[in-house]
Motif scaffolding. Structure first.
Motif, PDB file in Angstrom:
ATOM      1  N   ALA A 153       0.945   8.349  -5.118  1.00  0.00           N
ATOM      2  CA  ALA A 153      -0.248   9.173  -5.349  1.00  0.00           C
ATOM      3  C   ALA A 153      -0.011  10.583  -4.810  1.00  0.00           C
ATOM      4  O   ALA A 153      -0.274  11.581  -5.498  1.00  0.00           O
ATOM      5  CB  ALA A 153      -1.472   8.545  -4.694  1.00  0.00           C
ATOM      6  N   ASP A 205      -7.276   6.168   7.138  1.00  0.00           N
ATOM      7  CA  ASP A 205      -7.763   4.808   6.960  1.00  0.00           C
ATOM      8  C   ASP A 205      -7.268   3.913   8.084  1.00  0.00           C
ATOM      9  O   ASP A 205      -8.013   3.089   8.624  1.00  0.00           O
ATOM     10  CB  ASP A 205      -7.268   4.295   5.600  1.00  0.00           C
ATOM     11  N   ARG A 225       0.833  -1.201   0.000  1.00  0.00           N
ATOM     12  CA  ARG A 225       0.000   0.000   0.000  1.00  0.00           C
ATOM     13  C   ARG A 225       0.866   1.249   0.000  1.00  0.00           C
ATOM     14  O   ARG A 225       0.513   2.263  -0.581  1.00  0.00           O
ATOM     15  CB  ARG A 225      -0.868   0.027   1.265  1.00  0.00           C
ATOM     16  N   GLU A 238      -9.221   9.501  -1.674  1.00  0.00           N
ATOM     17  CA  GLU A 238      -9.286   8.082  -1.323  1.00  0.00           C
ATOM     18  C   GLU A 238      -8.006   7.340  -1.621  1.00  0.00           C
ATOM     19  O   GLU A 238      -7.989   6.095  -1.694  1.00  0.00           O
ATOM     20  CB  GLU A 238     -10.488   7.430  -2.037  1.00  0.00           C
ATOM     21  N   THR A 239      -6.928   8.088  -1.843  1.00  0.00           N
ATOM     22  CA  THR A 239      -5.585   7.499  -1.920  1.00  0.00           C
ATOM     23  C   THR A 239      -4.625   8.530  -1.337  1.00  0.00           C
ATOM     24  O   THR A 239      -5.028   9.653  -1.025  1.00  0.00           O
ATOM     25  CB  THR A 239      -5.139   7.219  -3.379  1.00  0.00           C
ATOM     26  N   GLY A 297       1.944   2.673  -3.409  1.00  0.00           N
ATOM     27  CA  GLY A 297       0.826   3.289  -4.132  1.00  0.00           C
ATOM     28  C   GLY A 297       0.428   4.616  -3.526  1.00  0.00           C
ATOM     29  O   GLY A 297       0.244   5.602  -4.250  1.00  0.00           O
ATOM     30  N   ASP A 298       0.322   4.663  -2.195  1.00  0.00           N
ATOM     31  CA  ASP A 298      -0.113   5.913  -1.560  1.00  0.00           C
ATOM     32  C   ASP A 298       0.951   7.004  -1.647  1.00  0.00           C
ATOM     33  O   ASP A 298       0.632   8.172  -1.859  1.00  0.00           O
ATOM     34  CB  ASP A 298      -0.482   5.656  -0.098  1.00  0.00           C
ATOM     35  N   GLU A 316      -5.673  15.056   1.507  1.00  0.00           N
ATOM     36  CA  GLU A 316      -5.981  13.629   1.340  1.00  0.00           C
ATOM     37  C   GLU A 316      -6.736  13.075   2.536  1.00  0.00           C
ATOM     38  O   GLU A 316      -7.503  12.123   2.417  1.00  0.00           O
ATOM     39  CB  GLU A 316      -4.681  12.835   1.113  1.00  0.00           C
ATOM     40  N   TYR A 355      -4.620   9.972   3.238  1.00  0.00           N
ATOM     41  CA  TYR A 355      -5.730   9.021   3.316  1.00  0.00           C
ATOM     42  C   TYR A 355      -5.317   7.784   4.102  1.00  0.00           C
ATOM     43  O   TYR A 355      -6.090   7.240   4.893  1.00  0.00           O
ATOM     44  CB  TYR A 355      -6.187   8.632   1.909  1.00  0.00           C
ATOM     45  N   LEU A 356      -4.070   7.356   3.901  1.00  0.00           N
ATOM     46  CA  LEU A 356      -3.560   6.171   4.604  1.00  0.00           C
ATOM     47  C   LEU A 356      -3.634   6.367   6.122  1.00  0.00           C
ATOM     48  O   LEU A 356      -4.025   5.465   6.868  1.00  0.00           O
ATOM     49  CB  LEU A 356      -2.114   5.903   4.166  1.00  0.00           C
TER      50      LEU A 356
END
Lengths: 274, 257
Positions: free
Chosen positions: A79, A229, A72, A220-221, A75-76, A215, A225-226
Protein backbone atom coordinates in the motif's frame (compact mmCIF):
# COMPACT_ATOMS: atom_id res chain seq x y z
CA UNK A 1 23.03 -10.21 29.04
CA UNK A 2 25.86 -12.62 28.36
CA UNK A 3 24.82 -12.57 24.72
CA UNK A 4 25.09 -8.77 24.65
CA UNK A 5 28.50 -8.74 26.29
CA UNK A 6 29.83 -11.49 24.04
CA UNK A 7 28.62 -9.67 20.90
CA UNK A 8 30.15 -6.44 22.15
CA UNK A 9 33.53 -8.03 22.77
CA UNK A 10 33.62 -9.87 19.45
CA UNK A 11 32.54 -6.76 17.49
CA UNK A 12 35.13 -4.51 19.09
CA UNK A 13 37.79 -7.13 18.39
CA UNK A 14 36.68 -7.29 14.74
CA UNK A 15 36.79 -3.49 14.48
CA UNK A 16 40.33 -3.37 15.83
CA UNK A 17 41.54 -6.16 13.55
CA UNK A 18 39.73 -4.93 10.43
CA UNK A 19 42.71 -2.87 9.31
CA UNK A 20 44.36 -6.08 8.10
CA UNK A 21 41.46 -7.04 5.84
CA UNK A 22 41.39 -6.00 2.17
CA UNK A 23 39.53 -2.76 1.41
CA UNK A 24 36.59 -4.52 -0.24
CA UNK A 25 35.97 -6.66 2.81
CA UNK A 26 36.32 -3.67 5.15
CA UNK A 27 33.37 -2.01 3.43
CA UNK A 28 31.21 -4.85 4.72
CA UNK A 29 32.89 -5.85 7.93
CA UNK A 30 33.18 -2.37 9.49
CA UNK A 31 29.51 -1.34 9.29
CA UNK A 32 28.32 -4.81 10.32
CA UNK A 33 30.57 -4.68 13.38
CA UNK A 34 29.28 -1.20 14.29
CA UNK A 35 25.68 -2.37 13.80
CA UNK A 36 26.38 -5.39 16.03
CA UNK A 37 27.75 -3.10 18.75
CA UNK A 38 24.64 -0.92 18.57
CA UNK A 39 22.36 -3.98 18.80
CA UNK A 40 24.36 -5.29 21.74
CA UNK A 41 24.06 -1.95 23.52
CA UNK A 42 20.34 -1.91 22.80
CA UNK A 43 20.00 -5.39 24.26
CA UNK A 44 22.08 -4.49 27.31
CA UNK A 45 20.00 -1.36 27.89
CA UNK A 46 16.79 -3.41 27.84
CA UNK A 47 18.19 -5.84 30.43
CA UNK A 48 19.69 -3.14 32.67
CA UNK A 49 16.56 -0.98 32.76
CA UNK A 50 14.24 -3.98 33.09
CA UNK A 51 11.79 -2.38 30.67
CA UNK A 52 8.53 -4.18 30.07
CA UNK A 53 7.35 -1.97 27.19
CA UNK A 54 10.37 -1.40 24.97
CA UNK A 55 11.25 -4.50 22.90
CA UNK A 56 14.66 -6.16 22.98
CA UNK A 57 16.33 -7.06 19.66
CA UNK A 58 15.06 -10.61 20.03
CA UNK A 59 11.47 -9.38 20.65
CA UNK A 60 11.79 -7.34 17.49
CA UNK A 61 12.94 -10.28 15.40
CA UNK A 62 10.02 -12.33 16.73
CA UNK A 63 7.65 -9.46 15.94
CA UNK A 64 8.99 -9.47 12.39
CA UNK A 65 8.10 -13.15 12.12
CA UNK A 66 4.64 -12.43 13.51
CA UNK A 67 4.09 -9.68 10.95
CA UNK A 68 5.14 -11.89 8.08
CA UNK A 69 2.97 -14.73 9.33
CA UNK A 70 -0.12 -12.56 9.77
CA UNK A 71 0.37 -11.36 6.17
CA UNK A 72 -0.30 -7.79 7.22
CA UNK A 73 3.21 -6.75 6.34
CA UNK A 74 2.89 -7.50 2.67
CA UNK A 75 -0.40 -5.63 2.33
CA UNK A 76 0.77 -2.56 4.23
CA UNK A 77 4.15 -2.39 2.51
CA UNK A 78 2.60 -2.64 -0.95
CA UNK A 79 0.00 0.00 0.00
CA UNK A 80 2.79 2.43 0.93
CA UNK A 81 4.86 1.56 -2.13
CA UNK A 82 1.84 1.90 -4.41
CA UNK A 83 1.19 5.46 -3.23
CA UNK A 84 4.84 6.43 -3.44
CA UNK A 85 5.29 4.92 -6.91
CA UNK A 86 2.30 6.63 -8.49
CA UNK A 87 2.72 9.96 -6.72
CA UNK A 88 6.41 9.99 -7.65
CA UNK A 89 5.83 9.02 -11.29
CA UNK A 90 3.13 11.67 -11.68
CA UNK A 91 5.40 14.28 -10.11
CA UNK A 92 8.23 13.27 -12.46
CA UNK A 93 5.93 13.40 -15.49
CA UNK A 94 4.75 16.90 -14.62
CA UNK A 95 7.80 18.31 -12.80
CA UNK A 96 10.57 17.49 -15.29
CA UNK A 97 8.89 19.01 -18.39
CA UNK A 98 7.69 21.99 -16.36
CA UNK A 99 11.16 22.51 -14.87
CA UNK A 100 12.75 22.32 -18.33
CA UNK A 101 10.44 24.98 -19.74
CA UNK A 102 10.54 27.28 -16.70
CA UNK A 103 14.31 26.93 -16.46
CA UNK A 104 14.85 27.71 -20.12
CA UNK A 105 12.39 30.54 -20.72
CA UNK A 106 13.27 33.62 -18.72
CA UNK A 107 9.76 35.03 -19.00
CA UNK A 108 8.12 31.85 -17.75
CA UNK A 109 10.68 31.76 -14.97
CA UNK A 110 9.79 35.30 -13.91
CA UNK A 111 6.09 34.45 -13.93
CA UNK A 112 6.16 31.07 -12.19
CA UNK A 113 9.24 30.96 -9.99
CA UNK A 114 7.84 33.16 -7.16
CA UNK A 115 4.71 31.00 -7.00
CA UNK A 116 6.68 27.76 -6.98
CA UNK A 117 9.00 29.13 -4.30
CA UNK A 118 5.99 30.30 -2.28
CA UNK A 119 4.23 26.93 -2.32
CA UNK A 120 7.39 24.91 -1.78
CA UNK A 121 7.92 25.58 1.95
CA UNK A 122 4.43 24.33 2.84
CA UNK A 123 4.98 20.90 4.37
CA UNK A 124 3.14 18.13 2.51
CA UNK A 125 1.88 17.07 5.96
CA UNK A 126 0.00 20.36 6.19
CA UNK A 127 -1.89 19.35 3.04
CA UNK A 128 -3.30 16.19 4.68
CA UNK A 129 -6.69 17.69 5.65
CA UNK A 130 -7.16 19.06 2.15
CA UNK A 131 -6.00 15.80 0.58
CA UNK A 132 -8.61 13.91 2.62
CA UNK A 133 -11.27 16.50 1.80
CA UNK A 134 -10.62 16.12 -1.92
CA UNK A 135 -9.79 12.43 -2.22
CA UNK A 136 -11.22 10.80 0.92
CA UNK A 137 -9.29 8.40 3.12
CA UNK A 138 -7.39 6.06 0.84
CA UNK A 139 -4.92 5.75 -1.98
CA UNK A 140 -6.04 8.92 -3.76
CA UNK A 141 -5.07 11.14 -0.87
CA UNK A 142 -1.77 9.28 -0.47
CA UNK A 143 -0.87 9.58 -4.14
CA UNK A 144 -1.79 13.28 -4.05
CA UNK A 145 0.42 13.94 -1.02
CA UNK A 146 3.35 12.09 -2.54
CA UNK A 147 2.83 13.97 -5.77
CA UNK A 148 3.05 17.26 -3.84
CA UNK A 149 6.10 16.26 -1.84
CA UNK A 150 8.00 15.05 -4.93
CA UNK A 151 6.79 17.71 -7.34
CA UNK A 152 8.64 20.63 -5.75
CA UNK A 153 12.10 19.07 -5.40
CA UNK A 154 11.84 17.69 -8.96
CA UNK A 155 10.61 20.92 -10.55
CA UNK A 156 13.01 23.20 -8.67
CA UNK A 157 15.92 20.81 -9.28
CA UNK A 158 15.19 20.60 -13.01
CA UNK A 159 14.84 24.40 -13.24
CA UNK A 160 18.18 24.90 -11.53
CA UNK A 161 19.79 22.26 -13.74
CA UNK A 162 18.65 24.03 -16.91
CA UNK A 163 19.74 27.42 -15.64
CA UNK A 164 23.18 25.96 -14.89
CA UNK A 165 23.84 24.82 -18.45
CA UNK A 166 27.22 26.22 -19.40
CA UNK A 167 27.37 29.15 -21.80
CA UNK A 168 29.98 27.32 -23.85
CA UNK A 169 27.60 24.43 -24.52
CA UNK A 170 24.79 26.81 -25.43
CA UNK A 171 27.09 28.64 -27.81
CA UNK A 172 28.35 25.39 -29.35
CA UNK A 173 24.74 24.47 -30.04
CA UNK A 174 24.02 27.90 -31.55
CA UNK A 175 27.18 27.71 -33.63
CA UNK A 176 26.08 24.45 -35.22
CA UNK A 177 22.55 25.69 -35.82
CA UNK A 178 20.84 23.55 -33.16
CA UNK A 179 17.57 25.22 -32.17
CA UNK A 180 13.95 24.72 -31.15
CA UNK A 181 12.91 21.23 -30.06
CA UNK A 182 16.19 19.79 -31.28
CA UNK A 183 17.97 22.09 -28.84
CA UNK A 184 15.96 20.57 -25.98
CA UNK A 185 16.62 17.04 -27.13
CA UNK A 186 20.30 17.43 -27.98
CA UNK A 187 21.52 19.93 -25.40
CA UNK A 188 19.11 21.14 -22.71
CA UNK A 189 17.82 17.77 -21.53
CA UNK A 190 21.14 15.87 -21.65
CA UNK A 191 23.01 18.76 -20.01
CA UNK A 192 20.46 18.92 -17.19
CA UNK A 193 20.01 15.17 -16.79
CA UNK A 194 22.60 14.44 -14.06
CA UNK A 195 21.15 17.13 -11.82
CA UNK A 196 17.60 16.02 -12.67
CA UNK A 197 18.46 12.51 -11.53
CA UNK A 198 19.85 13.93 -8.29
CA UNK A 199 16.60 15.81 -7.72
CA UNK A 200 14.61 12.62 -8.43
CA UNK A 201 16.69 10.87 -5.82
CA UNK A 202 16.04 13.59 -3.25
CA UNK A 203 12.33 13.60 -4.12
CA UNK A 204 12.02 9.84 -3.69
CA UNK A 205 13.70 10.06 -0.28
CA UNK A 206 11.29 12.79 0.78
CA UNK A 207 8.34 10.82 -0.59
CA UNK A 208 9.23 7.81 1.51
CA UNK A 209 9.44 10.01 4.63
CA UNK A 210 6.15 11.73 3.90
CA UNK A 211 4.08 8.63 3.12
CA UNK A 212 4.74 7.14 6.57
CA UNK A 213 3.70 10.37 8.29
CA UNK A 214 0.64 10.70 6.07
CA UNK A 215 -0.45 7.15 6.80
CA UNK A 216 -0.08 7.70 10.53
CA UNK A 217 -2.36 10.71 10.39
CA UNK A 218 -4.91 10.10 7.74
CA UNK A 219 -5.02 6.60 6.29
CA UNK A 220 -6.15 3.12 7.18
CA UNK A 221 -3.49 1.04 5.46
CA UNK A 222 0.24 1.32 4.88
CA UNK A 223 3.34 1.01 7.04
CA UNK A 224 2.64 4.31 8.82
CA UNK A 225 -0.81 3.10 9.74
CA UNK A 226 0.69 -0.21 10.89
CA UNK A 227 2.89 1.65 13.39
CA UNK A 228 -0.05 3.61 14.77
CA UNK A 229 -2.23 0.53 14.89
CA UNK A 230 0.39 -1.52 16.75
CA UNK A 231 0.71 1.16 19.40
CA UNK A 232 -3.01 1.70 19.80
CA UNK A 233 -3.82 -2.01 19.91
CA UNK A 234 -2.12 -2.74 23.22
CA UNK A 235 1.20 -0.92 23.05
CA UNK A 236 2.86 -3.48 20.80
CA UNK A 237 6.17 -1.62 20.62
CA UNK A 238 7.86 -4.74 19.27
CA UNK A 239 5.70 -4.41 16.16
CA UNK A 240 6.40 -0.65 16.06
CA UNK A 241 10.18 -1.13 16.04
CA UNK A 242 10.03 -4.02 13.56
CA UNK A 243 8.01 -1.84 11.18
CA UNK A 244 10.43 1.06 11.64
CA UNK A 245 13.34 -1.15 10.67
CA UNK A 246 11.45 -2.38 7.63
CA UNK A 247 10.73 1.22 6.60
CA UNK A 248 14.46 1.95 6.80
CA UNK A 249 15.34 -1.10 4.70
CA UNK A 250 12.81 -0.25 2.00
CA UNK A 251 14.16 3.31 1.96
CA UNK A 252 17.68 2.00 1.35
CA UNK A 253 16.37 -0.25 -1.42
CA UNK A 254 14.55 2.65 -3.14
CA UNK A 255 17.67 4.79 -3.02
CA UNK A 256 19.77 1.93 -4.35
CA UNK A 257 17.37 1.45 -7.26
CA UNK A 258 17.23 5.11 -8.25
CA UNK A 259 21.00 5.44 -8.03
CA UNK A 260 21.28 2.90 -10.84
CA UNK A 261 20.25 5.79 -13.11
CA UNK A 262 23.53 7.56 -12.34
CA UNK A 263 25.52 4.82 -14.04
CA UNK A 264 24.51 5.47 -17.63
CA UNK A 265 27.28 6.75 -19.92
CA UNK A 266 25.15 9.77 -20.84
CA UNK A 267 25.09 11.09 -17.26
CA UNK A 268 28.21 9.73 -15.57
CA UNK A 269 30.09 12.92 -16.43
CA UNK A 270 27.81 14.88 -14.10
CA UNK A 271 28.91 13.17 -10.90
CA UNK A 272 32.23 13.62 -9.18
CA UNK A 273 34.64 10.79 -9.75
CA UNK A 274 35.65 8.78 -6.72
CA UNK B 1 44.27 52.80 -39.26
CA UNK B 2 43.05 50.35 -41.85
CA UNK B 3 45.50 47.56 -42.43
CA UNK B 4 45.49 45.95 -45.83
CA UNK B 5 45.54 42.20 -45.98
CA UNK B 6 48.79 40.46 -46.69
CA UNK B 7 47.60 38.15 -49.41
CA UNK B 8 44.44 36.73 -50.89
CA UNK B 9 41.00 38.29 -50.91
CA UNK B 10 39.72 39.99 -47.76
CA UNK B 11 37.76 37.44 -45.75
CA UNK B 12 36.96 38.83 -42.32
CA UNK B 13 36.79 42.61 -42.12
CA UNK B 14 36.48 44.56 -38.87
CA UNK B 15 35.51 48.21 -39.32
CA UNK B 16 35.60 50.58 -36.36
CA UNK B 17 34.52 47.88 -33.93
CA UNK B 18 33.93 49.12 -30.37
CA UNK B 19 32.34 47.33 -27.46
CA UNK B 20 31.07 48.84 -24.24
CA UNK B 21 29.79 46.56 -21.50
CA UNK B 22 27.48 47.68 -18.77
CA UNK B 23 29.16 46.80 -15.50
CA UNK B 24 26.76 47.46 -12.62
CA UNK B 25 25.54 50.65 -14.26
CA UNK B 26 29.05 51.82 -15.17
CA UNK B 27 30.01 51.72 -18.84
CA UNK B 28 33.13 49.63 -19.39
CA UNK B 29 34.84 50.05 -22.73
CA UNK B 30 36.65 46.85 -23.70
CA UNK B 31 37.26 47.50 -27.39
CA UNK B 32 37.90 50.76 -29.12
CA UNK B 33 37.79 51.37 -32.84
CA UNK B 34 39.31 48.15 -34.13
CA UNK B 35 40.02 48.00 -37.85
CA UNK B 36 41.44 44.79 -39.23
CA UNK B 37 41.28 42.85 -42.45
CA UNK B 38 42.04 39.16 -42.44
CA UNK B 39 42.74 37.55 -45.80
CA UNK B 40 41.21 34.33 -47.00
CA UNK B 41 43.22 31.37 -45.78
CA UNK B 42 45.32 33.50 -43.46
CA UNK B 43 46.39 32.43 -39.98
CA UNK B 44 46.16 35.45 -37.66
CA UNK B 45 46.86 35.50 -33.94
CA UNK B 46 45.28 38.10 -31.67
CA UNK B 47 47.78 38.66 -28.88
CA UNK B 48 47.30 40.76 -25.78
CA UNK B 49 47.17 40.85 -22.01
CA UNK B 50 44.22 39.34 -20.14
CA UNK B 51 41.14 41.52 -20.29
CA UNK B 52 42.24 43.44 -23.38
CA UNK B 53 39.08 42.49 -25.25
CA UNK B 54 40.62 40.07 -27.74
CA UNK B 55 38.17 37.31 -26.79
CA UNK B 56 35.32 39.80 -27.03
CA UNK B 57 36.45 40.66 -30.54
CA UNK B 58 36.42 36.97 -31.44
CA UNK B 59 32.93 36.56 -29.94
CA UNK B 60 31.73 39.49 -32.03
CA UNK B 61 33.21 37.94 -35.18
CA UNK B 62 31.61 34.63 -34.24
CA UNK B 63 28.21 36.31 -33.94
CA UNK B 64 27.76 35.60 -30.23
CA UNK B 65 27.95 39.25 -29.30
CA UNK B 66 27.08 42.47 -31.11
CA UNK B 67 29.49 45.38 -31.36
CA UNK B 68 28.39 48.64 -29.73
CA UNK B 69 29.80 50.46 -32.74
CA UNK B 70 31.19 49.43 -36.08
CA UNK B 71 30.68 46.18 -37.95
CA UNK B 72 32.24 42.88 -38.84
CA UNK B 73 31.66 41.43 -42.25
CA UNK B 74 32.66 38.14 -43.81
CA UNK B 75 32.75 37.88 -47.61
CA UNK B 76 31.20 41.35 -47.60
CA UNK B 77 28.20 40.33 -45.51
CA UNK B 78 27.68 41.73 -42.04
CA UNK B 79 27.81 39.17 -39.22
CA UNK B 80 24.53 39.16 -37.28
CA UNK B 81 24.64 35.76 -35.61
CA UNK B 82 26.47 32.45 -35.41
CA UNK B 83 26.83 30.48 -38.61
CA UNK B 84 27.84 26.83 -39.03
CA UNK B 85 30.28 27.77 -41.79
CA UNK B 86 32.34 29.68 -39.20
CA UNK B 87 33.14 27.58 -36.23
CA UNK B 88 34.27 28.49 -32.76
CA UNK B 89 36.74 26.36 -30.81
CA UNK B 90 36.47 27.17 -27.11
CA UNK B 91 39.06 27.17 -24.38
CA UNK B 92 36.92 25.31 -21.90
CA UNK B 93 35.65 22.28 -23.59
CA UNK B 94 32.67 23.09 -25.73
CA UNK B 95 32.22 19.45 -26.66
CA UNK B 96 29.26 17.72 -25.03
CA UNK B 97 30.27 15.44 -22.14
CA UNK B 98 27.03 13.47 -22.51
CA UNK B 99 27.82 12.35 -26.05
CA UNK B 100 30.46 10.01 -27.42
CA UNK B 101 33.31 11.29 -29.58
CA UNK B 102 31.43 10.22 -32.71
CA UNK B 103 28.18 11.86 -31.62
CA UNK B 104 30.05 15.07 -30.81
CA UNK B 105 31.85 15.24 -34.13
CA UNK B 106 28.70 14.51 -36.15
CA UNK B 107 26.90 17.53 -34.64
CA UNK B 108 27.60 19.92 -37.51
CA UNK B 109 26.78 17.40 -40.24
CA UNK B 110 23.84 15.67 -38.52
CA UNK B 111 21.43 16.56 -41.32
CA UNK B 112 23.54 15.04 -44.10
CA UNK B 113 22.90 11.61 -45.57
CA UNK B 114 24.07 8.61 -43.59
CA UNK B 115 26.84 7.93 -46.08
CA UNK B 116 28.10 11.51 -45.94
CA UNK B 117 28.00 11.54 -42.16
CA UNK B 118 30.13 8.44 -41.88
CA UNK B 119 32.56 9.52 -44.54
CA UNK B 120 33.05 13.01 -43.06
CA UNK B 121 33.22 11.98 -39.42
CA UNK B 122 35.63 9.12 -40.07
CA UNK B 123 37.81 11.43 -42.12
CA UNK B 124 38.11 14.24 -39.54
CA UNK B 125 38.53 11.83 -36.66
CA UNK B 126 41.42 10.30 -38.54
CA UNK B 127 42.77 13.77 -39.34
CA UNK B 128 43.01 14.75 -35.67
CA UNK B 129 44.40 11.36 -34.69
CA UNK B 130 41.47 10.01 -32.70
CA UNK B 131 40.83 6.85 -34.69
CA UNK B 132 39.74 4.07 -32.36
CA UNK B 133 38.20 6.48 -29.82
CA UNK B 134 34.90 7.02 -31.64
CA UNK B 135 32.81 5.38 -28.92
CA UNK B 136 34.67 6.92 -25.98
CA UNK B 137 33.09 9.60 -23.82
CA UNK B 138 34.91 12.89 -23.16
CA UNK B 139 35.39 12.05 -19.47
CA UNK B 140 37.49 9.08 -20.53
CA UNK B 141 39.83 11.30 -22.58
CA UNK B 142 42.78 13.49 -21.62
CA UNK B 143 42.56 17.28 -21.97
CA UNK B 144 44.52 17.20 -25.21
CA UNK B 145 42.28 14.53 -26.71
CA UNK B 146 39.16 16.49 -25.75
CA UNK B 147 40.55 19.46 -27.60
CA UNK B 148 41.21 17.24 -30.62
CA UNK B 149 37.54 16.23 -30.53
CA UNK B 150 36.59 19.90 -30.53
CA UNK B 151 38.85 20.58 -33.49
CA UNK B 152 37.43 17.54 -35.33
CA UNK B 153 33.89 18.75 -34.66
CA UNK B 154 34.83 22.11 -36.16
CA UNK B 155 36.54 20.58 -39.20
CA UNK B 156 33.58 18.31 -39.95
CA UNK B 157 31.56 21.22 -41.32
CA UNK B 158 34.48 22.26 -43.59
CA UNK B 159 34.36 25.78 -42.14
CA UNK B 160 35.86 28.63 -44.10
CA UNK B 161 36.71 30.45 -40.86
CA UNK B 162 37.77 28.92 -37.54
CA UNK B 163 37.82 31.04 -34.40
CA UNK B 164 40.02 29.68 -31.63
CA UNK B 165 39.82 31.25 -28.19
CA UNK B 166 42.95 30.16 -26.33
CA UNK B 167 42.11 26.60 -27.34
CA UNK B 168 45.24 25.07 -25.81
CA UNK B 169 45.34 27.26 -22.72
CA UNK B 170 44.29 24.52 -20.32
CA UNK B 171 46.78 21.95 -21.58
CA UNK B 172 50.27 21.06 -20.41
CA UNK B 173 53.13 22.59 -22.39
CA UNK B 174 54.16 19.42 -24.24
CA UNK B 175 50.61 18.68 -25.40
CA UNK B 176 50.32 22.32 -26.42
CA UNK B 177 53.36 22.03 -28.67
CA UNK B 178 52.08 18.84 -30.30
CA UNK B 179 48.64 20.30 -30.93
CA UNK B 180 50.13 23.48 -32.38
CA UNK B 181 52.12 21.57 -34.99
CA UNK B 182 49.08 19.43 -35.77
CA UNK B 183 46.96 22.54 -36.16
CA UNK B 184 49.50 23.88 -38.65
CA UNK B 185 49.41 20.58 -40.53
CA UNK B 186 45.61 20.73 -40.73
CA UNK B 187 45.71 24.38 -41.74
CA UNK B 188 48.09 23.50 -44.55
CA UNK B 189 45.91 20.63 -45.66
CA UNK B 190 42.56 22.45 -45.60
CA UNK B 191 43.58 26.08 -45.57
CA UNK B 192 40.73 27.67 -43.60
CA UNK B 193 41.05 31.25 -42.35
CA UNK B 194 42.05 31.04 -38.68
CA UNK B 195 41.68 33.72 -36.02
CA UNK B 196 43.48 32.52 -32.95
CA UNK B 197 43.37 34.34 -29.61
CA UNK B 198 46.26 33.86 -27.22
CA UNK B 199 48.24 35.65 -24.54
CA UNK B 200 51.26 33.47 -25.17
CA UNK B 201 53.94 35.20 -27.27
CA UNK B 202 55.61 31.94 -28.32
CA UNK B 203 52.30 30.42 -29.34
CA UNK B 204 51.52 33.41 -31.53
CA UNK B 205 55.01 33.31 -33.06
CA UNK B 206 54.89 29.62 -33.82
CA UNK B 207 51.47 29.72 -35.46
CA UNK B 208 50.67 33.03 -37.08
CA UNK B 209 51.48 34.67 -40.35
CA UNK B 210 50.52 37.95 -38.72
CA UNK B 211 50.26 38.75 -35.03
CA UNK B 212 47.80 41.47 -34.07
CA UNK B 213 48.98 42.96 -30.78
CA UNK B 214 46.40 44.55 -28.50
CA UNK B 215 46.97 47.20 -25.88
CA UNK B 216 45.42 46.84 -22.44
CA UNK B 217 41.83 47.93 -21.84
CA UNK B 218 40.25 49.49 -23.73
CA UNK B 219 41.57 47.05 -26.31
CA UNK B 220 43.06 48.74 -29.33
CA UNK B 221 45.38 47.42 -31.98
CA UNK B 222 48.87 48.46 -30.87
CA UNK B 223 50.52 47.08 -33.98
CA UNK B 224 50.48 44.24 -36.42
CA UNK B 225 53.66 42.19 -36.70
CA UNK B 226 54.39 39.94 -39.63
CA UNK B 227 56.10 36.66 -38.89
CA UNK B 228 57.70 36.15 -42.26
CA UNK B 229 59.22 32.77 -41.52
CA UNK B 230 58.34 29.58 -43.37
CA UNK B 231 57.22 26.53 -41.42
CA UNK B 232 58.73 24.61 -39.75
CA UNK B 233 60.05 27.60 -37.85
CA UNK B 234 63.40 27.50 -36.13
CA UNK B 235 62.61 28.85 -32.70
CA UNK B 236 66.33 29.30 -32.00
CA UNK B 237 67.01 31.53 -35.02
CA UNK B 238 68.00 35.22 -34.71
CA UNK B 239 64.94 36.20 -36.78
CA UNK B 240 62.65 34.45 -34.29
CA UNK B 241 64.35 36.29 -31.43
CA UNK B 242 64.05 39.61 -33.20
CA UNK B 243 60.29 39.27 -33.80
CA UNK B 244 59.79 38.00 -30.28
CA UNK B 245 61.56 41.04 -28.85
CA UNK B 246 59.36 43.27 -30.93
CA UNK B 247 56.21 41.57 -29.57
CA UNK B 248 57.36 41.85 -25.96
CA UNK B 249 58.17 45.49 -26.58
CA UNK B 250 54.66 46.13 -27.92
CA UNK B 251 53.13 44.34 -24.94
CA UNK B 252 55.20 46.58 -22.70
CA UNK B 253 56.85 43.80 -20.75
CA UNK B 254 60.47 42.98 -20.31
CA UNK B 255 61.83 39.86 -21.94
CA UNK B 256 64.74 39.63 -19.59
CA UNK B 257 64.34 38.24 -16.11
Amino acid sequence: MTFAVATLVVSVAVLLAAGRLPKGAQNWVLPIAVAAILVAMWDAACVLTGTEVFPSPLDTVLAFGELIESQRLWGDATASLFRVTWGFLLATGVGVPLGLVVGWSTRTFRALNPIIQGLRPISPIAWIPIAILWFGIGDGAGVFLIFLSSFFPITVGTMAAVRNISLVHQRSAMNFGVQGLELFRRVVLPAALPQIITSLRIALGVAWLVIVAAEMVGMETGLGYLINDARNAGSRYDLVVATMILIGLIGILLDFLIRRLERFDEVRWGYSQR
Amino acid sequence: MSVPSRSGDPKVVFEGVSKVFDKKGEPLQVLQDVDLTVAEGEFVCLLGPSGCGKSTLLNIAGGFERPTDGRVSIDGEEVTGPNPKRVFVFQEYGIFPWASVWDNVVLGVRDRSKEDRHRIVDEVIELVGLKGFERAYPMELSGGMKQRVEVARALAVSPDVIYMDEPFGALDSLTRLTLRSELLRIWNERNPTILFVTHDVDEAMQLAERVVVFSARPGRIADIVEVDMPHPRDIGSPEYGRVKNRLYELLGVTHMI
